[in-house]
Design a protein around this motif. Structure first.
Motif, short mmCIF file in Angstrom:
data_model
loop_
_atom_site.label_atom_id
_atom_site.label_comp_id
_atom_site.label_asym_id
_atom_site.label_seq_id
_atom_site.Cartn_x
_atom_site.Cartn_y
_atom_site.Cartn_z
N VAL A 103 0.83 -1.15 -0.02
CA VAL A 103 0.03 0.09 0.02
C VAL A 103 0.93 1.18 0.05
N GLU A 104 0.99 1.87 -1.00
CA GLU A 104 1.82 3.07 -1.22
C GLU A 104 1.17 4.07 -0.36
N VAL A 105 2.11 4.76 0.29
CA VAL A 105 1.71 5.81 1.06
C VAL A 105 1.90 7.40 0.14
N ILE A 106 0.83 7.91 -0.15
CA ILE A 106 1.12 9.32 -0.91
C ILE A 106 0.79 10.34 0.12
N ALA A 107 1.87 11.23 0.34
CA ALA A 107 1.83 12.12 1.45
C ALA A 107 1.31 13.35 0.54
#
Ligand code: ZN
Ligand code: ZN
Ligand code: ZN
Length: 391
Positions: A103-107
């Motif tokens: 699950v890529e964290v997109i900040a």
């Protein structure tokens, strides 16, 4: 790694008796896959899940619920991504642990528009998205404006389909929560209750729930005397005395799962009519528990309890449904109520809690959590269902 399912107030963790047990990354991966599949089978192009029990179910932790948008985007047939404010990205990656690879964290930065970011993660032909049922209006309205003309629907049909049947690990957690609530119930029904206020007994029960292993003690209804006829009575300053019926309905959260059990007590020697009322209730609760097995419509469980109570002439005094599903929330699918023809499935967990309430006089309720197994129903509350005689 801390996995926190409670209020989101991290400072509370330091004073908690214990920390919730983590969910295995493989289990979470499987849940994310199924969420994507459930969405696509319902014609929903993506699920948008803000911090909530659904979020904890899919990612294994529950971030603080704050004004900055944190949103898990689960596209139908696509890769899930987590949109999070920059300052919370480290926390998110830490909590995700192994799952951070999936699950890529997109900040997003303080000057970014997180809603446009969510929009950009949807397929260009997306027509309908499911928003988490408890999403704040401030998020929903902004999303609706940005995503227009994409239709917003509630995510619950897909999420409830996932969450209503519990796997073996979830049943273990519910079992542990039930056993802990039972220890608290056994302790309080062994104490002297007369001379104490409802509020005082309620506070004592919350202490007992925590001592028994709950991370939070969420409710301890103590309805005494005429208040026992009010199913959701808010415990107050009324002092418990001789000849009072007392409804004790208690529960909390343990390792992310809820407990909820009710027993009825009486101070001193109960009169024959109250004994009779409780006996009917006991029989009704037994009949409803015995009716649990896979394939039976949920409403049949309600009917089984109601038939006994109505037959005995108390039908008008059984003023609520027989039960509610339970899991990461105290009330969730399936609801055990007339009109719910959904067949029970193995792994569903719900309360069986008939009650009889004689307004202005007294009332009684007996509540157990039951899990549907291949053989029938397994009760997760094991304290005696008799009327407790207390001092
Ligand atoms: Zn209730
Ligand atoms: Zn209850
Ligand atoms: Zn309940």
């Amino acid at each position: 790694m801390a996995r926190w399912f409670g209020s989101g107030n991290l400072s509370v963790m330091t004073v908690l008796p214990n920390t919730p047990r983590a969910v295995a990354p493989d289990v979470l991966r499987a849940r994310l896959d199924r969420a994507s599949t459930e969405a696509s089978s319902r014609g929903v192009d993506a699920l948008l899940i803000t911090p909530s029990p659904d979020f904890a179910y899919l990612l294994g932790y529950r971030p603080p619920e704050l004004e900055r948008l944190t949103c898990l985007v689960v596209p139908a047939g696509g890769v899930p991504r987590l949109v999070a404010p920059r300052l919370e990205a480290p926390l998110a990656r830490h909590q995700l642990g192994e799952l951070a690879g999936d699950v890529e964290v997109i900040a997003w930065d303080e000057t970014d528009d997180p809603y446009a970011l969510v929009h950009g993660l949807l397929a260009s032909d997306a027509r309908r998205v499911g928003v988490q049922d408890q999403m704040w209006a401030r998020f929903v309205l902004r999303l609706r404006a940005v995503l227009d003309p994409v239709e917003l629907v509630v995510a619950s049909p897909a999420m409830a389909a996932l969450r209503r049947t519990k796997d073996a690990d979830e049943v273990d957690r519910l079992r542990a929560a039930g056993a802990a609530a039972d220890r608290a119930m056994a302790a309080i029904t062994g104490e002297r209750l007369s001379g104490r206020s409802e509020a005082e007994v309620s506070r004592r029960i919350k202490e007992l729930l925590l001592e028994a292993g709950h991370q939070t003690a969420d409710f301890a209804i103590v309805g005494s005397g005429p208040n026992s006829a009010s199913p959701h009575h808010d415990p107050g300053e009324r002092v418990i005395g001789e000849d009072d019926a007392i409804v004790l309905d208690i529960g909390g959260m343990l390792d992310g799962y809820a407990s909820d059990t009710t027993r009825t007590a009486f101070v001193g020697d109960p009169p024959a009519d109250f004994r009779a009322l409780h006996e009917v209730l006991h029989e009704a609760q037994l009949a409803a528990c015995a009716a649990v097995r896979p394939g039976v419509p949920a409403e049949e469980i309600d009917r089984a309890a109601r038939a006994v109570i109505t037959e005995a002439g108390y039908g008008e005094q059984f003023i609520h449904r027989t039960g509610h599903g339970i899991g990461m929330e105290t009330h969730e699918e399936p609801y055990i109520v007339s009109g719910n023809a959904d067949p029970l499935q193995v792994g569903e967990a719900f309360s069986v809690e008939p009650g009889i309430y004689v307004e202005g006089r007294w009332g009684a309720r007996i509540e157990d959590i039951v899990v549907v197994t291949a053989e029938g129903g397994e009760r997760l509350n094991r304290t005696d269902r008799r009327l407790y005689i207390v001092e």
